[in-house]
Design an enzyme around this catalytic site. Structure first.
Site, short mmCIF file in Angstrom:
data_model
loop_
_atom_site.label_atom_id
_atom_site.label_comp_id
_atom_site.label_asym_id
_atom_site.label_seq_id
_atom_site.Cartn_x
_atom_site.Cartn_y
_atom_site.Cartn_z
N SER A 4 78.64 -54.41 39.93
CA SER A 4 79.72 -53.88 40.53
C SER A 4 79.79 -54.21 41.88
CB SER A 4 79.85 -52.27 40.46
OG SER A 4 78.73 -51.65 41.18
N LYS A 21 76.39 -48.18 46.23
CA LYS A 21 78.10 -48.31 46.49
C LYS A 21 78.11 -48.22 48.01
CE LYS A 21 79.52 -48.53 42.40
NZ LYS A 21 78.17 -48.81 41.84
#
EC number: 3.4.21.88
Length: 226
Positions: free
Chosen positions: A147, A185
């Site tokens: 991701s 993230k």
């Protein structure tokens, strides 16, 4: 977990056993690790035995048996270091420098669907001192998932994290979600909400109440495994 010297000694013993069929002498170990006395070798041998990596057999000369080896040695792991404290990490690799410091690898971190929270120390990696200069504790995590691939962070990479509980918008952080899931993230805060953004269009941004997100550190570097 092993220190760098313990890892070096275990690798030296393994190489000599593979080559000669017997372990090296204490004098040979001392010379190989550039130690001044045999007492240092005794301490390293004892530490390796206590951690279950070797076994000493009684009443036999040079009686050292290797019981297991770390996963990093099994893979022939040689770290390639990429510096960077933001999302855009340089593509070039640099060798580990003489001032390298041992940083504990705490387990795995998801760059994708969040996985279980940070685990115990599994081993150590050598990181250039320039990458972790300044105050604060540092640790490393092995990345699982893709991701953050557009930020230059690939599946299998090792990220170096400066431990801290606050972050600025746009920084890449280790975020603990609801106390049991950890993920890597990009961090953004707006009002009382936290956005955890992926760097891959295949993944959606997660938006959570501030009370459910705890920052556990900020990305300061990366080790790429080839």
């Amino acid at each position: 977990m092993l220190t760098r010297k313990q890892m070096q000694l275990l690798e030296f013993i393994r190489q000599r056993v593979d080559r000669d069929g017997i372990p090296p002498s204490f004098d040979e170990m001392k010379a190989a690790l550039d130690l001044r006395s045999k007492s240092g070798i005794h301490r390293l041998i004892t530490a390796l035995e206590e951690r279950g990596f070797i076994r000493r057999l009684a009443h036999r000369a040079r009686a050292i048996e290797i019981v297991k080896i770390p996963e990093a040695m099994e893979r022939g792991f040689v770290p390639k270091v990429i510096e960077g404290d933001r999302a855009n990490l340089p593509s070039g690799a640099m060798p580990v420098t003489p001032d390298a410091l041992d940083v504990p690898v705490m387990g795995k971190i998801a760059a994708g669907i969040p996985i279980e929270a940070i685990q115990n120390v599994t081993h150590h990696v050598a990181v250039p001192g320039s990458m972790i200069s300044g105050q604060g504790q540092h640790y490393a995590l092995t990345v699982e998932g893709d991701s953050m691939i557009e930020a230059g962070i690939n599946d299998g990479d090792t990220v170096i994290i400066r431990q801290q509980s606050v972050a600025e918008n746009g920084e890449i952080v280790v975020a603990l979600i609801e106390g049991h899931e950890a993920t890597l993230k990009r961090f953004r805060r707006k009002g009382g909400m936290i956005s955890l953004e992926a760097a891959n269009p295949a993944y959606e941004t997660r938006i959570l109440p501030e009370s459910k997100v705890k920052v556990q550190g900020r990305l300061v570097g990366l080790i790429r495994n080839y």
